[in-house]
Scaffold this motif. Structure first.
Motif, short mmCIF file in Angstrom:
data_model
loop_
_atom_site.label_atom_id
_atom_site.label_comp_id
_atom_site.label_asym_id
_atom_site.label_seq_id
_atom_site.Cartn_x
_atom_site.Cartn_y
_atom_site.Cartn_z
N GLY A 132 -33.21 19.74 4.72
CA GLY A 132 -34.08 18.76 5.36
C GLY A 132 -35.50 19.28 5.49
O GLY A 132 -35.81 20.41 5.08
N CYS A 133 -36.36 18.44 6.02
CA CYS A 133 -37.78 18.76 6.14
C CYS A 133 -38.32 18.00 7.34
O CYS A 133 -38.08 16.80 7.47
N ASP A 134 -39.03 18.71 8.22
CA ASP A 134 -39.58 18.06 9.42
C ASP A 134 -41.10 17.97 9.38
O ASP A 134 -41.72 17.60 10.38
N ILE A 135 -41.70 18.29 8.25
CA ILE A 135 -43.16 18.41 8.23
C ILE A 135 -43.85 17.13 8.72
O ILE A 135 -44.74 17.17 9.57
N CYS A 136 -43.41 15.98 8.20
CA CYS A 136 -44.12 14.74 8.55
C CYS A 136 -43.83 14.31 9.99
O CYS A 136 -44.49 13.41 10.51
#
Ligand code: SF4
Ligand code: SF4
Length: 339
Positions: free
Chosen positions: A235-239
């Motif tokens: 997963g990715c939480d950057i935004c």
């Protein structure tokens, strides 16, 4: 059947552990947004999005006579010290949220069926053919931001959604999406490392690292995306991390959202995970979706993306791994070290 009182349904929702609840009329969803998103190829290889499109757009196909969609949200934000710098997206660090929300949803349905015998219900947490964000917006719980996430006033976008369809009407419905609070902000669009946000809250899944690290289990991740997997394994939480509407998160106290041991592992440990460690750490968490080889492949890409010289020995070992995906990822990462 008489109109069901929303005040009482809200009490039931609170009692089973949901943080927010709203009610939407079960009117069909105009098809344009979904069909255009699919036609543009933004669903990538998620064939199930296409196959059950008719049900997604009309909940009476899931529950004949559907009148109401009840939407629930749970805040999941945690910032426990032991997970600082974890390469796993926040929502996946604790127990698998599907089971948590499903248990709460089942308890809600059971209570409703007990109090209103004969009522028809259909429930879903993420995996069913329901457009949860559309229903949540109709139910008045928030709106879809430019980052494609559902944004609530109280918890920002750190929420997980669940839905229950009823074949009965309630006495009050939400009045549509909350006011858009993005305004002229473009932080998420500017911060997405792979340009996956394509406007109007739409996400090109194929370019999204969340999709690539979770759903793309069988193929290599394109090289232009691999190099952006700095400390991203699942997963990715950057935004979400950059979003000003997430600046005042609320800590999710319930132990079901507490991080599990896997959230304390770093990229190197995840790349070197043995089958035995996988069996200890992963079952019961959302990470199981990526599977053993997928997780290790992602971690190896992350090592290559950051050119970690201290990972050389591990990468050399993995370059002879039984899994072709892991092998090829390790060979790529070694080439990165050589540059
Ligand atoms: S999750 Fe990551 S890759 Fe996907 S849209 Fe957001 S920032 Fe981009
Ligand atoms: S970062 Fe800005 S544009 Fe993106 S969702 Fe948050 S408020 Fe909206």
């Amino acid at each position: 059947m008489k109109l069901l009182p929303t005040a009482h349904l809200r009490q039931l929702s609170d009692a089973v552990g949901f943080d927010l609840v709203g009610f939407a009329r079960a009117a069909p969803i105009p098809p344009e947004a979904l069909t255009e998103w699919i036609a543009a190829g933004y669903a990538a290889d998620m064939d199930w999005m296409k196959e059950r499109a008719a049900e997604r757009l009309d909940v009476t196909q899931l529950l004949p006579g559907a009148k109401t969609v009840v939407v629930f949200a749970n805040n999941y934000y945690r910032d426990d010290a032991e997970t600082e710098g974890s390469p796993i997206a926040r929502y996946a660090r604790g127990r698998d949220y599907h089971s948590t929300l499903r248990d709460r949803m089942k308890a809600f349905r059971k209570a409703v069926q007990g109090e209103y015998p004969g009522i028809g219900t259909y429930g879903s947490v993420d995996s069913g053919p329901l457009m949860e964000k559309v229903w949540a917006a109709r139910a008045g719980l928030g709106y879809v931001g430019k980052n494609g996430c559902f944004i609530t006033e109280r918890f920002g976008s750190w929420v997980l959604l669940a839905t229950v369809v009823l074949d009965a009407e309630v006495d009050a419905y939400g009045d549509g999406p909350a006011a858009d609070r993005c305004g002229s902000c473009r932080k998420c669009l500017m911060s997405c490392p792979t340009g996956a946000l394509v406007g109007n809250g739409r996400v090109n899944a194929r370019a999204c690292l969340s999709y690539q690290t979770i759903e793309n289990r069988d193929h290599e991740v394109p090289e232009s995306f691999r190099v952006e997997m700095n400390n991203l394994v699942f997963g990715c939480d950057i935004c979400q991390d950059v979003c000003p509407l997430n600046r005042r998160p609320v800590f999710a106290e319930h132990p079901r959202f507490a991080p599990r041991a896997v959230a304390g592992l770093g990229v190197m440990e995840l790349a070197g995970l043995t089958q035995e460690q996988y069996a200890t750490f992963i079952p019961g968490t959302a990470l199981a979706r990526a599977q053993y080889d997928g997780l290790r492949r992602n971690a190896v890409y992350a090592l290559g993306a950051t050119r970690q010289e201290n990972a050389r020995l591990l990468l050399e070992k993995l370059s002879e791994d039984d899994s072709e995906l892991v092998r090829s990822a390790a060979q790529w990462a070694l080439r990165q070290l050589a540059q």
